[in-house]
Design a protein around this motif. Sequence first.
Motif, short mmCIF file in Angstrom:
data_model
loop_
_atom_site.label_atom_id
_atom_site.label_comp_id
_atom_site.label_asym_id
_atom_site.label_seq_id
_atom_site.Cartn_x
_atom_site.Cartn_y
_atom_site.Cartn_z
N GLY A 1 0.79 -1.22 0.00
CA GLY A 1 0.00 0.00 0.00
C GLY A 1 0.83 1.28 0.00
N ALA A 2 2.13 1.17 -0.19
CA ALA A 2 3.00 2.35 -0.20
C ALA A 2 2.72 3.19 -1.44
CB ALA A 2 4.46 1.91 -0.18
N PRO A 3 3.09 4.46 -1.41
CA PRO A 3 2.89 5.32 -2.57
C PRO A 3 3.93 5.09 -3.66
CG PRO A 3 3.84 6.58 -0.78
CD PRO A 3 3.56 5.20 -0.25
N PHE A 4 4.66 4.00 -3.57
CA PHE A 4 5.66 3.66 -4.58
C PHE A 4 5.68 2.16 -4.76
CE2 PHE A 4 7.65 4.34 -0.45
CZ PHE A 4 8.17 3.09 -0.19
N GLY A 5 6.34 1.72 -5.80
CA GLY A 5 6.45 0.30 -6.09
C GLY A 5 7.54 0.08 -7.11
N THR A 6 7.47 -1.04 -7.82
CA THR A 6 8.45 -1.32 -8.85
C THR A 6 7.76 -1.41 -10.20
OG1 THR A 6 8.25 -3.67 -8.35
CG2 THR A 6 10.08 -2.51 -7.33
N GLY A 7 8.41 -0.87 -11.22
CA GLY A 7 7.89 -0.91 -12.57
C GLY A 7 8.28 -2.20 -13.27
N PRO A 8 7.92 -2.34 -14.55
CA PRO A 8 8.20 -3.56 -15.30
C PRO A 8 9.68 -3.91 -15.37
CG PRO A 8 6.77 -2.09 -16.55
CD PRO A 8 7.19 -1.36 -15.33
N SER A 9 10.55 -2.89 -15.35
CA SER A 9 11.99 -3.14 -15.45
C SER A 9 12.62 -3.41 -14.08
CB SER A 9 12.68 -1.94 -16.10
OG SER A 9 12.57 -0.82 -15.25
N GLY A 10 11.80 -3.37 -13.01
CA GLY A 10 12.31 -3.57 -11.67
C GLY A 10 12.77 -2.29 -10.99
N GLU A 11 12.75 -1.17 -11.72
CA GLU A 11 13.13 0.13 -11.16
C GLU A 11 11.98 0.68 -10.30
OE1 GLU A 11 16.01 2.17 -11.59
OE2 GLU A 11 16.82 0.24 -12.24
N PRO A 12 12.30 1.44 -9.25
CA PRO A 12 11.24 2.05 -8.44
C PRO A 12 10.42 3.05 -9.25
CG PRO A 12 13.35 2.19 -7.30
CD PRO A 12 13.63 1.73 -8.70
N VAL A 13 9.12 3.10 -8.97
CA VAL A 13 8.23 4.11 -9.54
C VAL A 13 7.40 4.71 -8.41
CG1 VAL A 13 8.06 3.10 -11.87
CG2 VAL A 13 6.45 2.39 -10.11
N LEU A 14 7.01 5.97 -8.59
CA LEU A 14 6.16 6.65 -7.63
C LEU A 14 4.75 6.67 -8.19
CD1 LEU A 14 8.50 9.66 -6.79
CD2 LEU A 14 8.30 7.48 -5.62
N HIS A 15 3.76 6.30 -7.39
CA HIS A 15 2.38 6.23 -7.84
C HIS A 15 1.73 7.61 -7.71
CE1 HIS A 15 2.94 2.01 -8.14
NE2 HIS A 15 2.95 1.80 -6.83
N GLY A 16 1.60 8.28 -8.83
CA GLY A 16 1.00 9.61 -8.87
C GLY A 16 -0.30 9.61 -9.64
#
Length: 125
Positions: free
Chosen positions: A7-22
Amino acid sequence: MSTTLHGAPFGTGPSGEPVLHGRRCLTCGHASFPRQPYGCEACGAAGPGDPLDLPAAGTVRAAATVHRHPDPRVAVPFTLVSVRLDGGPLVRGVHAGTAAAGDRVRARLEGEGDRTALRFESERR
């Protein structure tokens, strides 16, 4: 498609890099972070907007090193940064070392489970 960590405001994208959920406003196109259902902070349009995963990289706009903290369990010194993300919004966070305005930074995920945190570090030149 991205993976949200507990439930964090961030996660990992398809490449495994962190992404921020905006979010992106459906009316004016303004990108903001974190994702929230209340409306646009730029034009005031109501509603949640479109989900938007922002790359967790950008340019430091300001930095401040904290040398004293009221909680003795918090290790000092540490550096707080304001980062203009490549995707648009300005976010604030902790830098893994020292940083100055104009530095390029990228976020990485630290810890595991509910204790996962996002921390910025300088990009290699």
